[in-house]
Design a protein around this motif. Structure first.
Motif, mmCIF file in Angstrom:
data_model
loop_
_atom_site.group_PDB
_atom_site.id
_atom_site.type_symbol
_atom_site.label_atom_id
_atom_site.label_comp_id
_atom_site.label_asym_id
_atom_site.label_seq_id
_atom_site.Cartn_x
_atom_site.Cartn_y
_atom_site.Cartn_z
ATOM 1 N N ARG A 1 9.890 17.215 -0.902
ATOM 2 C CA ARG A 1 9.496 17.436 0.492
ATOM 3 C C ARG A 1 10.649 18.007 1.303
ATOM 4 N NH1 ARG A 1 9.619 12.386 3.531
ATOM 5 N NH2 ARG A 1 11.800 12.879 3.170
ATOM 6 N N ASP A 2 11.853 17.458 1.115
ATOM 7 C CA ASP A 2 13.020 17.939 1.856
ATOM 8 C C ASP A 2 13.308 19.405 1.534
ATOM 9 O OD1 ASP A 2 13.231 15.410 2.954
ATOM 10 O OD2 ASP A 2 14.921 14.806 1.684
ATOM 11 N N ALA A 3 13.172 19.770 0.258
ATOM 12 C CA ALA A 3 13.392 21.163 -0.141
ATOM 13 C C ALA A 3 12.336 22.072 0.485
ATOM 14 C CB ALA A 3 13.372 21.288 -1.667
ATOM 15 N N ALA A 4 11.085 21.615 0.508
ATOM 16 C CA ALA A 4 10.013 22.410 1.113
ATOM 17 C C ALA A 4 10.237 22.576 2.612
ATOM 18 C CB ALA A 4 8.657 21.756 0.841
ATOM 19 N N GLN A 5 10.671 21.523 3.282
ATOM 20 C CA GLN A 5 10.935 21.610 4.718
ATOM 21 C C GLN A 5 12.098 22.559 5.009
ATOM 22 O OE1 GLN A 5 11.300 17.422 5.749
ATOM 23 N NE2 GLN A 5 9.230 17.424 6.603
ATOM 24 N N ALA A 6 13.124 22.522 4.180
ATOM 25 C CA ALA A 6 14.260 23.432 4.364
ATOM 26 C C ALA A 6 13.817 24.885 4.172
ATOM 27 C CB ALA A 6 15.392 23.081 3.399
ATOM 28 N N GLU A 7 12.975 25.130 3.184
ATOM 29 C CA GLU A 7 12.451 26.477 2.943
ATOM 30 C C GLU A 7 11.564 26.924 4.106
ATOM 31 O OE1 GLU A 7 11.575 30.156 1.062
ATOM 32 O OE2 GLU A 7 13.240 28.764 0.974
ATOM 33 N N LEU A 8 10.736 26.032 4.611
ATOM 34 C CA LEU A 8 9.894 26.358 5.757
ATOM 35 C C LEU A 8 10.754 26.703 6.972
ATOM 36 C CD1 LEU A 8 7.150 26.594 7.139
ATOM 37 C CD2 LEU A 8 7.251 24.126 7.545
ATOM 38 N N GLN A 9 11.814 25.958 7.202
ATOM 39 C CA GLN A 9 12.693 26.243 8.335
ATOM 40 C C GLN A 9 13.356 27.608 8.174
ATOM 41 O OE1 GLN A 9 13.067 24.277 11.216
ATOM 42 N NE2 GLN A 9 13.906 26.230 11.848
ATOM 43 N N ARG A 10 13.783 27.940 6.956
ATOM 44 C CA ARG A 10 14.393 29.238 6.696
ATOM 45 C C ARG A 10 13.398 30.363 6.983
ATOM 46 N NH1 ARG A 10 14.451 33.132 3.305
ATOM 47 N NH2 ARG A 10 13.027 32.227 1.795
ATOM 48 N N ARG A 11 12.174 30.195 6.529
ATOM 49 C CA ARG A 11 11.155 31.226 6.743
ATOM 50 C C ARG A 11 10.750 31.327 8.215
ATOM 51 N NH1 ARG A 11 7.439 32.149 1.656
ATOM 52 N NH2 ARG A 11 8.951 31.717 0.016
ATOM 53 N N THR A 12 10.693 30.203 8.900
ATOM 54 C CA THR A 12 10.376 30.217 10.334
ATOM 55 C C THR A 12 11.474 30.930 11.108
ATOM 56 O OG1 THR A 12 9.088 28.183 10.136
ATOM 57 C CG2 THR A 12 9.844 28.769 12.341
ATOM 58 N N ASN A 13 12.721 30.694 10.742
ATOM 59 C CA ASN A 13 13.836 31.395 11.387
ATOM 60 C C ASN A 13 13.737 32.903 11.163
ATOM 61 O OD1 ASN A 13 14.858 28.956 12.290
ATOM 62 N ND2 ASN A 13 16.396 28.793 10.678
ATOM 63 N N ALA A 14 13.365 33.300 9.958
ATOM 64 C CA ALA A 14 13.208 34.736 9.663
ATOM 65 C C ALA A 14 12.072 35.326 10.490
ATOM 66 C CB ALA A 14 12.960 34.944 8.167
ATOM 67 N N LEU A 15 10.978 34.587 10.637
ATOM 68 C CA LEU A 15 9.849 35.045 11.455
ATOM 69 C C LEU A 15 10.276 35.178 12.911
ATOM 70 C CD1 LEU A 15 6.863 35.732 11.890
ATOM 71 C CD2 LEU A 15 6.417 33.266 12.006
ATOM 72 N N ARG A 16 11.001 34.184 13.416
ATOM 73 C CA ARG A 16 11.494 34.240 14.797
ATOM 74 C C ARG A 16 12.374 35.469 15.001
ATOM 75 N NH1 ARG A 16 15.543 30.241 15.079
ATOM 76 N NH2 ARG A 16 16.746 31.988 14.300
ATOM 77 N N ASP A 17 13.306 35.689 14.079
ATOM 78 C CA ASP A 17 14.208 36.838 14.199
ATOM 79 C C ASP A 17 13.446 38.159 14.179
ATOM 80 O OD1 ASP A 17 16.245 34.960 14.232
ATOM 81 O OD2 ASP A 17 16.895 35.365 12.162
ATOM 82 N N ALA A 18 12.430 38.253 13.325
ATOM 83 C CA ALA A 18 11.625 39.476 13.249
ATOM 84 C C ALA A 18 10.817 39.668 14.531
ATOM 85 C CB ALA A 18 10.699 39.417 12.036
ATOM 86 N N ALA A 19 10.278 38.597 15.070
ATOM 87 C CA ALA A 19 9.500 38.696 16.306
ATOM 88 C C ALA A 19 10.381 39.122 17.475
ATOM 89 C CB ALA A 19 8.825 37.351 16.612
ATOM 90 N N VAL A 20 11.578 38.563 17.551
ATOM 91 C CA VAL A 20 12.510 38.937 18.619
ATOM 92 C C VAL A 20 12.913 40.402 18.468
ATOM 93 C CG1 VAL A 20 14.858 38.543 19.495
ATOM 94 C CG2 VAL A 20 13.334 36.599 19.066
#
Length: 86
Positions: free
Chosen positions: A23-42
């Protein structure tokens, strides 16, 4: 062979520990992908893309998108009051 209770407990606890680590690994991966999405949206907003289109493609709420933009220092117009002015 009969398993003693302590072995059963240890096996069950190992399963809990592994599930937590997964679960911790999945959450870390989700956070990484969310950050990438945020950066792309900005970046899209800075390039002049329509914010409604960015929001739709990103699959995020207006609150989330405008929060990202505000955090990035991009001007966002104030939220309109519901019901209009009377």
């Amino acid at each position: 062979m009969v398993e003693i209770p302590e072995e059963a407990h240890a096996n069950a606890l190992r399963s809990v520990a592994q599930a937590a680590a997964d679960r911790d690994a999945a959450q870390a991966e989700l956070q990484r992908r969310t950050n990438a999405l945020r950066d792309a949206a900005v970046a899209a907003a800075r390039a002049g893309a329509a914010r409604t289109r960015i929001k739709a493609l990103a699959g995020v709420s207006s609150r989330t998108l405008y929060g990202w933009l505000t955090d990035a220092g991009i001007e966002v117009r104030p939220k309109r009051p519901k019901g209009g002015d009377t």
